[in-house]
Design a protein around this motif. Structure first.
Motif, PDB file in Angstrom:
ATOM      1  N   ASN A  44      -5.121   5.961  -6.577  1.00 16.22           N
ATOM      2  CA  ASN A  44      -4.478   7.017  -7.363  1.00 16.22           C
ATOM      3  C   ASN A  44      -3.405   6.415  -8.271  1.00 16.22           C
ATOM      4  OD1 ASN A  44      -3.825   9.604  -8.179  1.00 16.22           O
ATOM      5  ND2 ASN A  44      -2.950  10.254  -6.214  1.00 16.22           N
ATOM      6  N   THR A  87       1.139   5.578  -4.204  1.00 18.72           N
ATOM      7  CA  THR A  87       0.236   5.012  -3.188  1.00 18.72           C
ATOM      8  C   THR A  87      -0.766   4.007  -3.766  1.00 18.72           C
ATOM      9  OG1 THR A  87      -1.483   6.707  -3.445  1.00 18.72           O
ATOM     10  CG2 THR A  87       0.288   7.177  -1.867  1.00 18.72           C
ATOM     11  N   GLN A  88      -0.788   3.850  -5.064  1.00 18.49           N
ATOM     12  CA  GLN A  88      -1.735   2.923  -5.700  1.00 18.49           C
ATOM     13  C   GLN A  88      -1.667   1.536  -5.055  1.00 18.49           C
ATOM     14  OE1 GLN A  88      -0.004   0.759  -9.298  1.00 18.49           O
ATOM     15  NE2 GLN A  88       0.850   2.811  -9.494  1.00 18.49           N
ATOM     16  N   SER A  93      -4.428   5.484  -0.390  1.00 16.00           N
ATOM     17  CA  SER A  93      -4.380   6.078  -1.727  1.00 16.00           C
ATOM     18  C   SER A  93      -5.543   7.041  -1.949  1.00 16.00           C
ATOM     19  CB  SER A  93      -4.374   4.964  -2.787  1.00 16.00           C
ATOM     20  OG  SER A  93      -3.978   5.492  -4.031  1.00 16.00           O
TER      21      SER A  93
END
Ligand code: NAX
Length: 328
Positions: free
Chosen positions: A186, A190-191, A311
């Motif tokens: 994302n 959270t990537q 993610s």
């Protein structure tokens, strides 16, 4: 002479729009020999500001710019569009819950998806920049059932470029010495920027750096939180760098990745790497002849697996939330 390519830009009067339009008109989106026609979409209150930007675009006398039209109606703005850059979005304001944010953006990206479905050119390529970019792209895509799903993408190229910059400093190399950088998941905190597949001089970047503590506790959070650091320093969110990444994204999509390299794009999952089919998630992709392909067969170790899953789970939650709201 070539027929101009129609490029629709939403949020044209915003700060990314201001950094983006002049470079599109000077040939940095599609190439120095491709004439473009701009179609700007804004909300009614911002049309006047967009007109001001259009006056300045005129005043640059760009040889490649063959016209500018301004709209406050999505159906008209996407008519005949070959490329659509969806930049305008509803930002999160104080006290807004995530559900409210998704709903407000559904009210923008649902109708825009329908407008693309109704009137865009057959070769339409869509890049969503406006946040939450992956889920906004999913909403637009699901509202455009006649357009092939692979034409809807979301931007993680800014995260990709940020990762290149941080790694180049740490490793003491130039950004062009780095190949195969990947952002997974994302476009959010959270990537997962992946140094286990990135390469410097044929070795993995993780090996070249040789510092798992830096990778985990400095590199990943620095890339993931760079947007907040820019706001803190500049007093405004990333604009020129976001615009530059949007140009890179489309340029790479149209003109191809180099041999032995790839890029990061959020694209509709085919189930690769355990990412549920249909989610718009960032992957390593190669591009050729205007089409992208997910790089297959990479080995994912336990550390990367955990990061990717976290993610992707967030993306699945966002999808479920917009599903419950009836937006997809
Ligand atoms: P601005 O607030 O400066 O500009 C947004 C513009 O969109 C405004 O002019 C507004 O009138 C317009 N707009 C709102 N609703 C619209 C609609 N329905 N149709 C057409 N136009 C509409 O924001 P800016 O800094 O330009 O950022 C734009 C978006 O990019 C934001 O959602 C932002 O979060 C997102 N970003 C995404 C990034 C990414 O990597 N994917 C990075 C940069 C940026 O933060």
């Amino acid at each position: 002479t070539r027929t101009p390519v129609s490029v629709t830009v939403t949020g044209a009067a915003g700060q990314i729009g201001y950094a983006l339009l002049f470079r599109i008109a000077s040939g940095h989106l599609l190439g120095a020999d491709v004439p473009v026609k701009l179609r700007l979409l804004e909300i009614p209150q911002a049309v006047k500001a967009a007109e001001g930007t259009a006056m300045e675009l005129d005043d640059c006398a760009f040889p490649l710019l063959s016209g500018i039209d301004i709209f406050d109606d999505a159906t008209k703005a996407f008519e005949g569009a070959n490329v659509a850059l969806l930049v305008g979005a509803r930002p999160r304001t104080k006290g807004m819950e995530r559900g409210d944010l998704l709903e407000a953006n559904g009210g923008i990206f649902g109708p825009q998806g329908k407008a693309i479905n109704a009137g865009a050119a057959d070769d339409i390529k869509v890049l969503v920049v406006g946040n939450p970019a992956n889920t906004n792209a999913l909403i637009a895509q699901r509202n455009a059932p006649d357009v092939p799903a692979e034409r809807f993408t979301a931007m993680t190229r800014l995260d990709h470029n940020r990762a290149l910059a941080q790694l180049s400093k740490k490793a003491g190399v130039t950004v062009s010495d780095i190949k195969k950088m990947t952002i997974w998941g994302n476009h959010s905190a959270t990537q997962y920027p992946d140094l286990f597949h990135a390469e410097i001089g044929g070795r993995t970047a993780a090996e070249v750096v040789g510092d798992q503590d830096w990778l985990e506790n400095t590199f990943i959070p620095t890339v993931a939180k760079r947007g907040a650091a820019i706001i803190e320093a500049r007093g405004a969110s990333s604009a020129a760098s976001a615009a530059s990444a949007a140009l890179d994204h489309v340029n790479t999509w149209v003109n191809g990745t180099a041999e032995g390299d790839w890029t990061s794009m959020a694209v509709v999952s085919d189930g690769s790497y355990g990412v549920p089919e249909g989610l718009i998630s960032s992957f390593p992709v190669t591009t050729r002849d205007g089409e992208w392909e997910i790089v297959k067969g990479l080995e994912i170790d336990e550390f990367s697996r955990g990061r990717i899953d976290a993610s992707v789970n967030e993306l699945a939650e966002e999808r479920d939330a917009v599903g419950k709201l009836g937006l997809i």
